[in-house]
Design a protein around this motif. Sequence first.
Motif, mmCIF file in Angstrom:
data_model
loop_
_atom_site.group_PDB
_atom_site.id
_atom_site.type_symbol
_atom_site.label_atom_id
_atom_site.label_comp_id
_atom_site.label_asym_id
_atom_site.label_seq_id
_atom_site.Cartn_x
_atom_site.Cartn_y
_atom_site.Cartn_z
ATOM 1 N N LEU A 48 3.189 -9.487 -2.179
ATOM 2 C CA LEU A 48 1.834 -8.929 -2.097
ATOM 3 C C LEU A 48 1.919 -7.457 -1.712
ATOM 4 C CD1 LEU A 48 -0.032 -11.803 -0.224
ATOM 5 C CD2 LEU A 48 0.017 -11.329 -2.668
ATOM 6 N N PHE A 49 0.928 -6.681 -2.151
ATOM 7 C CA PHE A 49 0.891 -5.266 -1.768
ATOM 8 C C PHE A 49 0.435 -5.189 -0.318
ATOM 9 C CE2 PHE A 49 -0.434 -5.222 -6.366
ATOM 10 C CZ PHE A 49 0.857 -4.997 -6.831
ATOM 11 N N ARG A 50 1.356 -4.785 0.567
ATOM 12 C CA ARG A 50 1.048 -4.898 1.994
ATOM 13 C C ARG A 50 -0.017 -3.920 2.456
ATOM 14 N NH1 ARG A 50 7.081 -3.366 3.578
ATOM 15 N NH2 ARG A 50 7.358 -3.570 1.360
ATOM 16 N N ARG A 51 -0.201 -2.832 1.700
ATOM 17 C CA ARG A 51 -1.220 -1.854 2.114
ATOM 18 C C ARG A 51 -2.563 -2.101 1.434
ATOM 19 N NH1 ARG A 51 1.030 1.678 6.228
ATOM 20 N NH2 ARG A 51 3.245 1.330 5.974
ATOM 21 N N HIS A 52 -2.663 -3.193 0.701
ATOM 22 C CA HIS A 52 -3.934 -3.527 0.072
ATOM 23 C C HIS A 52 -4.490 -4.799 0.701
ATOM 24 C CE1 HIS A 52 -3.656 -0.764 -3.525
ATOM 25 N NE2 HIS A 52 -2.412 -0.738 -3.096
ATOM 26 N N THR A 53 -5.823 -4.884 0.726
ATOM 27 C CA THR A 53 -6.443 -6.098 1.249
ATOM 28 C C THR A 53 -6.285 -7.220 0.232
ATOM 29 O OG1 THR A 53 -8.519 -5.485 0.216
ATOM 30 C CG2 THR A 53 -8.201 -4.781 2.501
ATOM 31 N N VAL A 54 -6.744 -8.406 0.612
ATOM 32 C CA VAL A 54 -6.758 -9.530 -0.318
ATOM 33 C C VAL A 54 -7.518 -9.125 -1.575
ATOM 34 C CG1 VAL A 54 -7.717 -11.836 -0.695
ATOM 35 C CG2 VAL A 54 -6.536 -11.308 1.446
ATOM 36 N N TYR A 55 -8.676 -8.509 -1.367
ATOM 37 C CA TYR A 55 -9.483 -8.062 -2.503
ATOM 38 C C TYR A 55 -8.700 -7.061 -3.358
ATOM 39 C CZ TYR A 55 -13.305 -6.213 -5.273
ATOM 40 O OH TYR A 55 -14.086 -5.837 -6.320
ATOM 41 N N PHE B 225 3.324 4.333 -8.633
ATOM 42 C CA PHE B 225 3.669 5.245 -7.549
ATOM 43 C C PHE B 225 2.499 5.433 -6.596
ATOM 44 C CE2 PHE B 225 3.899 9.360 -5.485
ATOM 45 C CZ PHE B 225 5.099 9.197 -4.813
ATOM 46 N N TRP B 226 1.346 5.791 -7.118
ATOM 47 C CA TRP B 226 0.241 6.164 -6.220
ATOM 48 C C TRP B 226 -0.418 4.994 -5.522
ATOM 49 C CZ3 TRP B 226 0.169 10.640 -4.225
ATOM 50 C CH2 TRP B 226 0.671 11.738 -4.955
ATOM 51 N N ARG B 227 -0.425 3.823 -6.170
ATOM 52 C CA ARG B 227 -1.119 2.690 -5.556
ATOM 53 C C ARG B 227 -0.194 1.792 -4.741
ATOM 54 N NH1 ARG B 227 -6.220 1.481 -8.050
ATOM 55 N NH2 ARG B 227 -6.618 2.895 -9.778
ATOM 56 N N VAL B 228 1.094 1.751 -5.109
ATOM 57 C CA VAL B 228 1.999 0.821 -4.421
ATOM 58 C C VAL B 228 3.054 1.558 -3.585
ATOM 59 C CG1 VAL B 228 3.646 -1.053 -4.708
ATOM 60 C CG2 VAL B 228 1.665 -0.901 -6.222
ATOM 61 N N THR B 229 3.856 2.398 -4.239
ATOM 62 C CA THR B 229 4.956 3.026 -3.516
ATOM 63 C C THR B 229 4.461 4.014 -2.469
ATOM 64 O OG1 THR B 229 6.236 2.847 -5.544
ATOM 65 C CG2 THR B 229 7.160 4.200 -3.805
ATOM 66 N N PHE B 230 3.594 4.936 -2.874
ATOM 67 C CA PHE B 230 3.171 5.983 -1.940
ATOM 68 C C PHE B 230 2.517 5.436 -0.664
ATOM 69 C CE2 PHE B 230 0.129 9.125 -0.359
ATOM 70 C CZ PHE B 230 1.015 10.113 0.014
ATOM 71 N N PRO B 231 1.565 4.504 -0.782
ATOM 72 C CA PRO B 231 0.985 3.976 0.465
ATOM 73 C C PRO B 231 2.031 3.367 1.394
ATOM 74 C CG PRO B 231 -0.294 3.255 -1.422
ATOM 75 C CD PRO B 231 0.940 3.915 -1.974
#
Lengths: 353, 270
Positions: A88-95, B179-185
């Motif tokens: 999961l993308f850890r910096r993104h919410t569930v949404y 890059f901008w949505r996954v890696t960078f954050p």
Amino acid sequence: MSVEVRNITKKFGSFVALENINLTAPDGDLVALLGPSGSGKTTLLRIIAGLESFESVSGADILFRGVSVVGDRLSERRVGFVFQHYALFRRHTVYGNIAFGLKVRRGKERLSSRAIRERVMKLIHLVQLDGLELRYPDQLSGGQRQRVALARALAIEPQFLLLDEPFGALDSRVRQNLRRWLRRMHDEIKLTSIFVTHDQEEALELADRIVVMNKGRVEQEGTPTEVFHNPKNEFVMDFLGNVNLFHGRIESGRVFLEQSGIIANVDDRKRFFVRPHEIELVPDNIDNAGLPAKIKRVQLAGAIVKVELTSIENNEIFVEMSHEKYAVHKFQNGDSVFVVPKNSIVFPEDYSI
Amino acid sequence: MTSKIAPVILILLTFFYLGLFLVLPLAAIFVEAFRKGFAVYLNSFNDEYAWSAIRLTLLTAGIAVPLNVIFGVVAAWCITKFEFWGKNILITLIDLPFAVSPVIAGLVFVLIFGRQTFFGEWLLAHNIKIIFATPGLVLATIFVTFPFVVRELIPLMQEQGVLEEEAAVMLGAGGWDIFWRVTFPNIKWGLLYGVILCNARAMGEFGAVSVVSGHIRGETNTIPLYIQTVYDGYAAGASAFAMATLLAALALITLIIKSIIEWKEKRRER
């Protein structure tokens, strides 16, 4: 949508991870790739997804609905992939996780933010995560993360779904619930799915078809009933459940198990495979068909009674029976009994476990 | 009992050591700078050459830091997300500026672009000045501060692996979105950390810059070089220390930002 794999070989240096694999996942089926670790099942899944390359031998191909996808870009394949540890993308919410695949669409395919919102909320409801849409992955339980990963894969309306050890990281209770839930959901949306597992129970319970893999090859492919009751070889027999191995010979249609003192003609010697529930325990050796053994342990807790024995040759024998059957003799630890196989399978002798 | 005394002694020893070698010199700079009063301190900046040094330092760091950030991110991305031939050579090369003495680094540029060389002659013929001019300062600074961003990012990105990126690819994302949505954050705090360290070094670098500068007042003197010139020269004392307070302040601000970043990271992980 059917998925077809033809003549796929994969090497890592000199190690052959997959050797000439051929298999088909029929439209709408839930297919299990079952095998021990190192059997190449995850590699095969990643090759189908397009995340891994394969050796370009003649005839090697991957087809979706009969059309080769080998030259296609990954983003055009539209394959839903659920990773083993969810990724999961850890910096993104569930949404944000579930909406990701919709937000990165460009051009004509792009949806309005309202349409995205509608679809994401629908998926959140489908995977029963209502109210958790603003949580981050590290604020969720394992089962919840698993369902986010599933919803995220479904959001792009994939042509089919690939799942890598989908329940591997969960505790057994959650795993069972989620398994049943996944089966129900599959029956509802009828999306062709392939999942990787090393757990034979999971494969038998969940799959329409099972592909048993070992050392980079397909050992057998078929329905759960086929692979369980008609295993093609010793490996499949052994991998799909507990099994007892006896040596013996067949004489005028009857099985005689070998015991110490009776040495059979070596040419006639055969290996008999018997499932624990297909063995009977008797106090007397009627007909001379039984093998003497001593009871080592009786486990009464559970739906069935499990009995562990040792033969005279000091081999372990596992037997399972119903409580009713156990009540007939009520064997105790240390009792001497005779083991009588009710059904056994003999394979050609060219193979060993 | 001993187990309670030993830590106390060690802690006191550590504080004493830090105080003697780190805090005392830093305090001395401020004490010296303000010895003749605040007015004299302010007056030190009322100097054309001082301002020119400040401008040059800002310009040099302003070019070197962004370039190293871009290169650092690209290099760390390549090294951690792909397999390719020569990767280990690249990783080793990145560390080179840490291994080489800054003076040698400066000298290398003089040897490449100096008058005696083929390059130098060509540059002279086309009226381009690199050595003893701003481009030389920028080059030397880039060389010296080269590893800071990459070194910060590689372990971070290695630890995070490629799974999230693979997930993004499967969801249809292109390189830009990945890059901008996954890696960078995932790397932004580590990146910021690398940037401030890179910046602190870029502004404070003395050795390499000193060799390529030529110490031309008002032209090629950065703050550290200016401080040395002033201290060695006619108006020793307060004026040099006043400029030194700028660098000291930069160091303190860097430390504060670093602490804030670490604190934020820790809070997020909880």
